[in-house]
Design a protein around this motif. Structure first.
Motif, PDB file in Angstrom:
ATOM      1  N   MET A   1      31.184  -7.259  26.441  1.00 28.35           N
ATOM      2  CA  MET A   1      30.680  -9.271  26.767  1.00 28.35           C
ATOM      3  C   MET A   1      30.347  -9.459  28.152  1.00 28.35           C
ATOM      4  O   MET A   1      29.455  -9.860  29.133  1.00 28.35           O
ATOM      5  N   PHE A   2      31.436  -8.956  29.304  1.00 33.91           N
ATOM      6  CA  PHE A   2      31.889  -8.913  30.626  1.00 33.91           C
ATOM      7  C   PHE A   2      31.190  -8.462  31.270  1.00 33.91           C
ATOM      8  O   PHE A   2      30.003  -8.684  32.250  1.00 33.91           O
ATOM      9  N   LYS A   3      30.351  -7.359  30.633  1.00 35.52           N
ATOM     10  CA  LYS A   3      29.353  -6.367  31.900  1.00 35.52           C
ATOM     11  C   LYS A   3      27.984  -6.886  31.024  1.00 35.52           C
ATOM     12  O   LYS A   3      26.808  -7.516  32.198  1.00 35.52           O
ATOM     13  N   PHE A   4      27.265  -8.262  30.184  1.00 36.12           N
ATOM     14  CA  PHE A   4      25.978  -8.304  29.507  1.00 36.12           C
ATOM     15  C   PHE A   4      26.364  -9.878  31.022  1.00 36.12           C
ATOM     16  O   PHE A   4      25.277  -9.708  31.726  1.00 36.12           O
ATOM     17  N   LEU A   5      27.136 -10.235  31.079  1.00 31.45           N
ATOM     18  CA  LEU A   5      27.313 -11.432  31.981  1.00 31.45           C
ATOM     19  C   LEU A   5      27.197 -11.229  33.090  1.00 31.45           C
ATOM     20  O   LEU A   5      26.884 -11.586  34.012  1.00 31.45           O
ATOM     21  N   ALA A   6      28.227 -10.114  34.086  1.00 32.57           N
ATOM     22  CA  ALA A   6      27.924  -9.938  35.426  1.00 32.57           C
ATOM     23  C   ALA A   6      26.133  -9.683  35.494  1.00 32.57           C
ATOM     24  O   ALA A   6      25.843  -9.360  36.622  1.00 32.57           O
ATOM     25  N   LYS A   7      25.353  -8.872  34.500  1.00 30.35           N
ATOM     26  CA  LYS A   7      24.174  -8.144  35.071  1.00 30.35           C
ATOM     27  C   LYS A   7      23.603  -8.640  34.710  1.00 30.35           C
ATOM     28  O   LYS A   7      22.261  -9.360  35.377  1.00 30.35           O
ATOM     29  N   LYS A   8      23.644 -10.280  33.966  1.00 30.40           N
ATOM     30  CA  LYS A   8      23.064 -11.421  34.183  1.00 30.40           C
ATOM     31  C   LYS A   8      23.429 -12.699  35.286  1.00 30.40           C
ATOM     32  O   LYS A   8      22.444 -13.098  35.829  1.00 30.40           O
ATOM     33  N   PHE A   9      24.119 -12.974  35.754  1.00 30.12           N
ATOM     34  CA  PHE A   9      24.529 -13.117  36.779  1.00 30.12           C
ATOM     35  C   PHE A   9      24.884 -13.560  37.906  1.00 30.12           C
ATOM     36  O   PHE A   9      24.937 -13.485  39.538  1.00 30.12           O
ATOM     37  N   VAL A  10      25.437 -11.818  38.479  1.00 28.63           N
ATOM     38  CA  VAL A  10      25.677 -11.114  39.487  1.00 28.63           C
ATOM     39  C   VAL A  10      25.228  -9.601  40.234  1.00 28.63           C
ATOM     40  O   VAL A  10      25.291  -8.956  39.261  1.00 28.63           O
ATOM     41  N   LYS A  11      23.840 -10.429  40.920  1.00 22.34           N
ATOM     42  CA  LYS A  11      23.236  -9.642  42.132  1.00 22.34           C
ATOM     43  C   LYS A  11      24.045  -8.302  41.910  1.00 22.34           C
ATOM     44  O   LYS A  11      25.098  -8.500  42.910  1.00 22.34           O
ATOM     45  N   ASP A  12      23.168  -7.313  41.596  1.00 21.27           N
ATOM     46  CA  ASP A  12      23.840  -5.998  42.193  1.00 21.27           C
ATOM     47  C   ASP A  12      25.001  -5.407  41.221  1.00 21.27           C
ATOM     48  O   ASP A  12      25.952  -5.063  42.330  1.00 21.27           O
ATOM     49  N   TYR A  13      25.849  -6.002  40.572  1.00 18.90           N
ATOM     50  CA  TYR A  13      27.071  -6.387  39.899  1.00 18.90           C
ATOM     51  C   TYR A  13      27.472  -4.380  40.659  1.00 18.90           C
ATOM     52  O   TYR A  13      29.131  -4.296  40.179  1.00 18.90           O
ATOM     53  N   LYS A  14      26.805  -3.354  39.590  1.00 20.43           N
ATOM     54  CA  LYS A  14      27.276  -2.416  40.572  1.00 20.43           C
ATOM     55  C   LYS A  14      28.080  -2.035  41.844  1.00 20.43           C
ATOM     56  O   LYS A  14      28.880  -0.721  41.518  1.00 20.43           O
ATOM     57  N   ASN A  15      28.061  -2.946  42.834  1.00 23.92           N
ATOM     58  CA  ASN A  15      27.558  -1.966  43.895  1.00 23.92           C
ATOM     59  C   ASN A  15      29.563  -3.118  44.122  1.00 23.92           C
ATOM     60  O   ASN A  15      28.969  -4.121  44.734  1.00 23.92           O
ATOM     61  N   ILE A  16      30.646  -2.104  43.864  1.00 20.97           N
ATOM     62  CA  ILE A  16      31.322  -3.168  43.291  1.00 20.97           C
ATOM     63  C   ILE A  16      31.633  -2.979  45.425  1.00 20.97           C
ATOM     64  O   ILE A  16      32.824  -3.318  45.468  1.00 20.97           O
ATOM     65  N   ASP A  17      31.911  -1.581  45.985  1.00 21.99           N
ATOM     66  CA  ASP A  17      32.086  -1.344  47.809  1.00 21.99           C
ATOM     67  C   ASP A  17      31.995  -2.917  48.143  1.00 21.99           C
ATOM     68  O   ASP A  17      31.957  -3.722  49.929  1.00 21.99           O
ATOM     69  N   ASN A  18      30.538  -3.749  47.630  1.00 20.08           N
ATOM     70  CA  ASN A  18      30.037  -4.206  48.692  1.00 20.08           C
ATOM     71  C   ASN A  18      31.201  -5.977  48.439  1.00 20.08           C
ATOM     72  O   ASN A  18      31.312  -6.252  47.352  1.00 20.08           O
ATOM     73  N   PRO A  19      31.544  -6.581  49.727  1.00 14.67           N
ATOM     74  CA  PRO A  19      32.757  -7.637  49.317  1.00 14.67           C
ATOM     75  C   PRO A  19      32.302  -8.843  48.837  1.00 14.67           C
ATOM     76  O   PRO A  19      32.707  -9.159  47.558  1.00 14.67           O
ATOM     77  N   VAL A  20      30.886  -9.122  48.659  1.00 15.92           N
ATOM     78  CA  VAL A  20      30.068 -10.101  47.792  1.00 15.92           C
ATOM     79  C   VAL A  20      30.163 -10.035  46.304  1.00 15.92           C
ATOM     80  O   VAL A  20      30.501 -11.437  45.391  1.00 15.92           O
ATOM     81  N   VAL A  21      29.751  -8.799  46.272  1.00 13.09           N
ATOM     82  CA  VAL A  21      29.484  -8.233  44.866  1.00 13.09           C
ATOM     83  C   VAL A  21      31.327  -8.460  44.548  1.00 13.09           C
ATOM     84  O   VAL A  21      31.342  -9.268  42.619  1.00 13.09           O
ATOM     85  N   ARG A  22      32.328  -8.225  44.435  1.00 11.40           N
ATOM     86  CA  ARG A  22      33.797  -8.281  44.416  1.00 11.40           C
ATOM     87  C   ARG A  22      33.807  -9.530  44.222  1.00 11.40           C
ATOM     88  O   ARG A  22      34.411  -9.812  42.876  1.00 11.40           O
ATOM     89  N   LEU A  23      34.456  -9.852  45.433  1.00 11.46           N
ATOM     90  CA  LEU A  23      34.094 -11.303  44.939  1.00 11.46           C
ATOM     91  C   LEU A  23      33.396 -12.300  43.331  1.00 11.46           C
ATOM     92  O   LEU A  23      34.497 -13.151  43.124  1.00 11.46           O
ATOM     93  N   ASN A  24      32.157 -11.714  43.600  1.00 12.10           N
ATOM     94  CA  ASN A  24      31.274 -12.792  42.283  1.00 12.10           C
ATOM     95  C   ASN A  24      32.106 -11.783  41.158  1.00 12.10           C
ATOM     96  O   ASN A  24      31.963 -12.824  40.239  1.00 12.10           O
ATOM     97  N   LEU A  25      31.985 -10.630  40.981  1.00 17.22           N
ATOM     98  CA  LEU A  25      32.687 -10.021  40.055  1.00 17.22           C
ATOM     99  C   LEU A  25      34.392 -10.829  39.718  1.00 17.22           C
ATOM    100  O   LEU A  25      34.497 -10.939  38.307  1.00 17.22           O
ATOM    101  N   ILE A  26      35.094 -11.660  40.074  1.00 17.41           N
ATOM    102  CA  ILE A  26      36.925 -11.561  40.320  1.00 17.41           C
ATOM    103  C   ILE A  26      35.841 -13.218  39.840  1.00 17.41           C
ATOM    104  O   ILE A  26      36.615 -13.862  38.602  1.00 17.41           O
ATOM    105  N   SER A  27      35.021 -14.031  40.437  1.00 16.01           N
ATOM    106  CA  SER A  27      35.152 -14.931  40.100  1.00 16.01           C
ATOM    107  C   SER A  27      34.140 -15.652  38.051  1.00 16.01           C
ATOM    108  O   SER A  27      35.137 -16.551  37.701  1.00 16.01           O
ATOM    109  N   LEU A  28      33.315 -14.725  38.107  1.00  9.52           N
ATOM    110  CA  LEU A  28      33.261 -14.600  36.660  1.00  9.52           C
ATOM    111  C   LEU A  28      33.886 -14.469  35.866  1.00  9.52           C
ATOM    112  O   LEU A  28      34.398 -14.471  34.505  1.00  9.52           O
ATOM    113  N   SER A  29      34.766 -13.217  36.429  1.00 12.22           N
ATOM    114  CA  SER A  29      36.216 -13.054  34.725  1.00 12.22           C
ATOM    115  C   SER A  29      37.278 -14.013  34.761  1.00 12.22           C
ATOM    116  O   SER A  29      38.173 -14.514  34.159  1.00 12.22           O
TER     117      SER A  29
END
Length: 312
Positions: free
Chosen positions: A1-29
């Motif tokens: 479920m989380f991967k589906f939502l991350a793919k849908k709502f977090v741009k470039d969700y696999k790039n966790i080295d990007n601080p913005v992506v990292r914080l967006n994934l924390i927000s989603l969780s």
């Protein structure tokens, strides 16, 4: 479920080295945690009132505190994304630590209150047993918490966020405490004392302990504890690989949020080479350190020796 939502709502969700992506994934969780814990709170508060179970009521309010923790996690990750400004030249990354500290205080407060309420209920009548619906609700709660635990364990390992660590510890303790509640209800028939109250005390302990641990860890970050020694060693090796650098001192590193480390260092260089030569060597070292470790390090030149023509 989380991967589906991350793919849908977090741009470039696999790039966790990007601080913005990292914080967006924390927000989603965090948003997912809020929704799940509110659902668990509503179902368990109804069940606890119906069965007159102190342990189930404690567990319900523990789920409510978990939703508060998720809200604070969401706020922490959101504020941490704010860019640097005039008042905060290194950004707002430490907001994540501040929120983690507040989360730990909330967890400890809830745990102490649960302990007090459980201790007071030892002299109260034993609770009613669990019917099939009650058992299904509690077991479903365990499954939801297992999912939350596994999700935040992965995110903590990938993102190194204390906010995810707090949610992970809460979920783990909820699994243990809810399982203890179910066992307590079935074992109550074999003991004369109020086993439900005893289980409530156990729940309180498992709520409070991780809160204290998280408090100690985040206080360490905020007080400026030493950066990982492996990072220091890698930086040291890179510095000493410089063509003209013979030594260094005063290596100072400061963490302004996960993935944002800055600092300075004095390096021993010759005093009889051109500024251009020295600049090129220093600049290449700073760039290599940033590329290999992510650390923004400023090197200060200390002319401590002269290089001979043969060495040059």
């Amino acid at each position: 479920m989380f991967k589906f939502l991350a793919k849908k709502f977090v741009k470039d969700y696999k790039n966790i080295d990007n601080p913005v992506v990292r914080l967006n994934l924390i927000s989603l969780s965090s948003i997912m945690g809020i929704a799940m814990n509110i659902l668990l709170f509503l179902s368990k508060i109804f069940l606890g009132i119906y069965t007159r179970s102190t342990a189930i009521l404690n567990d319900a309010f523990n789920n409510l505190s978990d939703s508060v923790v998720s809200i604070m996690s969401f706020l922490g990750s959101s504020f941490s994304k704010k860019p640097a400004d005039e008042e905060h030249p290194f950004g707002h990354g430490r907001v994540e630590y501040v929120m983690a500290l507040l989360v730990s205080i909330v967890i400890v407060y809830v745990g102490l209150n649960l302990f007090i309420n459980s201790a007071k209920s030892f002299n109260e009548p034993n609770p009613n047993g669990l019917n099939l619906l009650s058992f299904v609700i509690l077991f479903a709660g365990i499954l939801i918490k297992v999912y939350i635990y596994l999700l935040n364990t992965k995110l903590y390992n990938d993102l190194e966020s204390d906010l995810n660590l707090g949610v992970m510890l809460d979920a783990r303790n909820d699994i243990i405490s809810t399982t203890a509640i179910i066992l307590g209800v079935f074992l109550q028939r074999y003991v004369s004392f109020n086993l439900d109250a005893a289980m409530g005390v156990v729940v309180a302990f498992f709520v409070t302990k991780p809160g204290i641990d998280l408090f100690n860890e985040t206080v360490g970050y905020l007080l400026g504890e030493r950066i990982d020694r492996d990072i220091e060693k890698e930086i040291s090796d890179i510095i000493l690989s410089g063509k003209y650098i013979r030594g260094f001192h005063h290596l100072d590193l400061h963490q302004y949020g996960k993935g944002h480390i800055a600092g300075s260092c004095h390096v021993e260089v010759p005093g009889n080479i051109t500024v251009a030569e020295l600049h090129n060597d220093i600049d290449s070292i700073e760039k290599k350190i940033r590329k290999n470790t992510g650390v923004i390090l400023t090197l200060h030149s200390d002319p401590t020796y002269n290089i001979s023509d043969k060495e040059g």
